[in-house]
Design an enzyme around this catalytic site. Structure first.
Site, PDB file in Angstrom:
ATOM      1  N   ASN A   7     -17.954  27.865   4.311  1.00 31.58           N
ATOM      2  CA  ASN A   7     -18.956  29.272   4.765  1.00 31.58           C
ATOM      3  C   ASN A   7     -18.532  29.310   6.358  1.00 31.58           C
ATOM      4  OD1 ASN A   7     -21.213  30.152   6.140  1.00 31.58           O
ATOM      5  ND2 ASN A   7     -22.303  29.902   4.432  1.00 31.58           N
ATOM      6  N   ASP A   9     -19.951  31.582   8.602  1.00 29.99           N
ATOM      7  CA  ASP A   9     -20.663  32.319   9.212  1.00 29.99           C
ATOM      8  C   ASP A   9     -21.026  31.851  10.772  1.00 29.99           C
ATOM      9  OD1 ASP A   9     -21.639  33.174   6.758  1.00 29.99           O
ATOM     10  OD2 ASP A   9     -23.794  32.170   6.638  1.00 29.99           O
ATOM     11  N   HIS A  10     -21.086  30.584  10.741  1.00 30.66           N
ATOM     12  CA  HIS A  10     -21.314  30.167  12.168  1.00 30.66           C
ATOM     13  C   HIS A  10     -20.083  30.506  13.241  1.00 30.66           C
ATOM     14  CE1 HIS A  10     -25.370  29.450  11.255  1.00 30.66           C
ATOM     15  NE2 HIS A  10     -24.883  28.397  10.614  1.00 30.66           N
ATOM     16  N   ARG A  18     -22.299  36.452  22.392  1.00 25.82           N
ATOM     17  CA  ARG A  18     -21.521  37.151  23.402  1.00 25.82           C
ATOM     18  C   ARG A  18     -21.340  38.519  23.356  1.00 25.82           C
ATOM     19  NH1 ARG A  18     -20.190  34.089  28.104  1.00 25.82           N
ATOM     20  NH2 ARG A  18     -21.723  32.570  28.440  1.00 25.82           N
ATOM     21  N   HIS A  43     -22.647  34.725   4.172  1.00 24.15           N
ATOM     22  CA  HIS A  43     -23.742  35.296   4.195  1.00 24.15           C
ATOM     23  C   HIS A  43     -24.180  36.425   5.069  1.00 24.15           C
ATOM     24  CE1 HIS A  43     -28.541  34.017   3.749  1.00 24.15           C
ATOM     25  NE2 HIS A  43     -28.133  35.308   3.324  1.00 24.15           N
ATOM     26  N   ARG A  45     -26.579  38.522   6.158  1.00 23.64           N
ATOM     27  CA  ARG A  45     -27.943  38.536   6.158  1.00 23.64           C
ATOM     28  C   ARG A  45     -28.211  40.148   6.800  1.00 23.64           C
ATOM     29  NH1 ARG A  45     -31.313  34.678   6.951  1.00 23.64           N
ATOM     30  NH2 ARG A  45     -30.457  32.570   6.416  1.00 23.64           N
ATOM     31  N   ARG A  49     -27.438  38.887  11.781  1.00 25.16           N
ATOM     32  CA  ARG A  49     -27.238  38.084  12.958  1.00 25.16           C
ATOM     33  C   ARG A  49     -25.898  37.333  13.140  1.00 25.16           C
ATOM     34  NH1 ARG A  49     -31.503  34.379  10.985  1.00 25.16           N
ATOM     35  NH2 ARG A  49     -30.451  32.654  10.385  1.00 25.16           N
ATOM     36  N   HIS A  50     -25.233  36.947  12.266  1.00 25.81           N
ATOM     37  CA  HIS A  50     -23.747  36.416  12.269  1.00 25.81           C
ATOM     38  C   HIS A  50     -22.786  37.219  11.620  1.00 25.81           C
ATOM     39  CE1 HIS A  50     -25.421  34.374   8.671  1.00 25.81           C
ATOM     40  NE2 HIS A  50     -25.911  33.559   9.286  1.00 25.81           N
ATOM     41  N   GLU A  70     -22.910  35.560   0.001  1.00 27.37           N
ATOM     42  CA  GLU A  70     -24.530  35.267  -0.097  1.00 27.37           C
ATOM     43  C   GLU A  70     -25.179  36.346   0.459  1.00 27.37           C
ATOM     44  OE1 GLU A  70     -25.490  31.686   1.947  1.00 27.37           O
ATOM     45  OE2 GLU A  70     -23.790  30.382   0.875  1.00 27.37           O
ATOM     46  N   THR A 100     -32.268  29.045   8.872  1.00 24.44           N
ATOM     47  CA  THR A 100     -31.138  29.026   7.837  1.00 24.44           C
ATOM     48  C   THR A 100     -31.864  29.342   6.480  1.00 24.44           C
ATOM     49  OG1 THR A 100     -29.433  27.658   7.049  1.00 24.44           O
ATOM     50  CG2 THR A 100     -31.111  26.589   7.879  1.00 24.44           C
ATOM     51  N   THR A 101     -31.300  29.529   5.497  1.00 23.79           N
ATOM     52  CA  THR A 101     -31.956  29.408   4.237  1.00 23.79           C
ATOM     53  C   THR A 101     -32.473  28.170   4.215  1.00 23.79           C
ATOM     54  OG1 THR A 101     -29.562  30.386   3.534  1.00 23.79           O
ATOM     55  CG2 THR A 101     -31.233  29.816   1.717  1.00 23.79           C
ATOM     56  N   GLU A 151     -26.346  27.683  -7.846  1.00 27.98           N
ATOM     57  CA  GLU A 151     -26.037  26.763  -6.501  1.00 27.98           C
ATOM     58  C   GLU A 151     -27.102  25.948  -6.752  1.00 27.98           C
ATOM     59  OE1 GLU A 151     -24.286  28.288  -3.353  1.00 27.98           O
ATOM     60  OE2 GLU A 151     -24.951  26.551  -1.918  1.00 27.98           O
ATOM     61  N   HIS A 191     -25.981  23.295   0.992  1.00 27.10           N
ATOM     62  CA  HIS A 191     -26.828  23.510   2.158  1.00 27.10           C
ATOM     63  C   HIS A 191     -26.982  21.911   2.699  1.00 27.10           C
ATOM     64  CE1 HIS A 191     -29.794  24.886   4.635  1.00 27.10           C
ATOM     65  NE2 HIS A 191     -29.357  25.878   4.604  1.00 27.10           N
ATOM     66  N   GLY A 213     -20.994  24.772   5.440  1.00 27.55           N
ATOM     67  CA  GLY A 213     -20.664  25.449   6.351  1.00 27.55           C
ATOM     68  C   GLY A 213     -20.707  25.021   7.687  1.00 27.55           C
ATOM     69  N   HIS A 214     -22.080  24.710   8.180  1.00 19.31           N
ATOM     70  CA  HIS A 214     -22.254  24.181   9.550  1.00 19.31           C
ATOM     71  C   HIS A 214     -21.655  22.858   9.974  1.00 19.31           C
ATOM     72  CE1 HIS A 214     -25.112  22.026  12.433  1.00 19.31           C
ATOM     73  NE2 HIS A 214     -25.036  23.443  13.096  1.00 19.31           N
TER      74      HIS A 214
HETATM   75  N1  PXP Z   1     -25.653  27.418   0.218  1.00 19.50           N
HETATM   76  C1  PXP Z   1     -26.365  28.409   0.553  1.00 19.50           C
HETATM   77  C2  PXP Z   1     -27.184  29.154  -0.580  1.00 19.50           C
HETATM   78  C3  PXP Z   1     -26.545  28.912   1.958  1.00 19.50           C
HETATM   79  O1  PXP Z   1     -27.473  29.759   2.179  1.00 19.50           O
HETATM   80  C4  PXP Z   1     -25.940  27.961   2.930  1.00 19.50           C
HETATM   81  C5  PXP Z   1     -26.255  28.374   4.329  1.00 19.50           C
HETATM   82  O2  PXP Z   1     -25.688  29.830   4.719  1.00 19.50           O
HETATM   83  C6  PXP Z   1     -24.830  27.185   2.622  1.00 19.50           C
HETATM   84  C7  PXP Z   1     -24.909  26.797   1.283  1.00 19.50           C
HETATM   85  C8  PXP Z   1     -24.321  26.320   3.529  1.00 19.50           C
HETATM   86  O3  PXP Z   1     -25.339  25.393   4.410  1.00 19.50           O
HETATM   87  P1  PXP Z   1     -24.779  24.488   5.542  1.00 19.50           P
HETATM   88  O4  PXP Z   1     -24.160  25.586   6.632  1.00 19.50           O
HETATM   89  O5  PXP Z   1     -25.755  23.717   5.911  1.00 19.50           O
HETATM   90  O6  PXP Z   1     -23.547  23.663   4.901  1.00 19.50           O
END
Ligand code: PXP
Length: 242
Positions: A7, A9-10, A18, A43, A45, A49-50, A70, A100-101, A151, A191, A213-214
């Site tokens: 993922n 996103d970040h 910025r 994702h 959103r 925001r990202h 997502e 976050t979710t 999931e 997650h 992701g994170h």
């Molecule tokens: N699965 C879902 C459904 C999510 O919403 C997210 C965060 O966007 C993730 C997995 C990934 O989570 P993490 O960033 O904590 O790894």
């Protein structure tokens, strides 16, 4: 062997901070694939925001593995999915202002909101996954709805403060995964997974895919995207051989 969907996103979070053009989640997706990612997840959103719409449409053109979008089950998001045609949509509950979710769906209460969106996505040839808390009821309802995948939310496991609680959560995830596989659904999990806590979940054979992701993006900031992906992939591969 379980798959890893990264993922990104970040990467977009850093860019939006910025209002610059960099770092670009499209390039991050490419580097994650070079590092062995089996898929890329974003994702989109509702507050944007990202990840932005532009990221989704570009990633659709550049991802050569498997693109998962997502999204919240809304009519507006449905239209974007139908235009961009990701390989899979994971339906997630979204609360505005959340960090976050925060949770998986409780299908006993929320199936009727999800069902019409799920059907339209599948009619367009898009596979659908539903992000759920790992309960038997959720699995049974997801199966009745004809979901292709579920999931399983691993947040409860990741946040356990004692070893005993962690074992209980792992057991709950494993039972849910086995039941979902028996119902002929694909099983993903994700997650709050990181380079340490992923090991025990990756040892659960019934889980086919991890969405992470994170922790990968945080490591990538220090060691690079390709290496951060490769290291996570290696851990998952080793654990699934246990
Ligand atoms: N699965 C879902 C459904 C999510 O919403 C997210 C965060 O966007 C993730 C997995 C990934 O989570 P993490 O960033 O904590 O790894």
């Amino acid at each position: 062997m379980s798959r890893l969907s990264v993922n990104v996103d970040h990467i977009a979070t850093l860019r939006q901070l910025r209002g610059t053009k960099f770092p670009d989640p499209v390039l991050a997706g490419y580097l994650a694939e070079l590092g062995g990612a089996d898929g890329i997840t974003i994702h989109l959103r509702q507050d944007r925001r990202h990840i932005q719409d532009r990221d989704l449409f570009l990633l659709r053109q550049t991802v050569s593995t498997h693109l998962t979008l997502e999204m919240a089950p809304t009519e507006g998001m449905l239209q974007i999915a139908l235009k961009s045609l990701p390989d899979m949509v994971t339906l997630v509950p979204e609360r505005s202002g959340e960090n976050t979710t925060e949770r998986g769906f409780n299908l006993e209460q929320e199936a009727s909101e999800i069902d019409p969106i799920l059907i339209k996505l599948q009619d367009a040839g898009i596979e659908v996954s539903i992000f759920i808390d790992p309960t038997e009821t959720n699995i049974r309802i997801a199966s009745e709805m004809g979901s292709d995948f579920v999931e399983l939310n691993t947040t409860f496991y990741a946040e356990c403060e004692t070893f005993e609680k962690e074992l209980e959560e792992l057991d709950r995830i494993e039972k849910a995964a086995i039941l979902a596989a028996k119902q002929k659904m694909g099983v993903a999990a994700g997650h709050a997974l990181n380079y340490r806590n992923v090991v025990n979940v990756a040892a659960i054979k019934a889980i086919e895919e991890f969405s992470i992701g994170h922790s990968i993006i945080c490591r990538a900031a220090l060691v690079g995207m390709e290496r951060a992906t490769r290291e996570m992939k290696d851990i998952i591969e080793k654990a699934s051989r246990l």
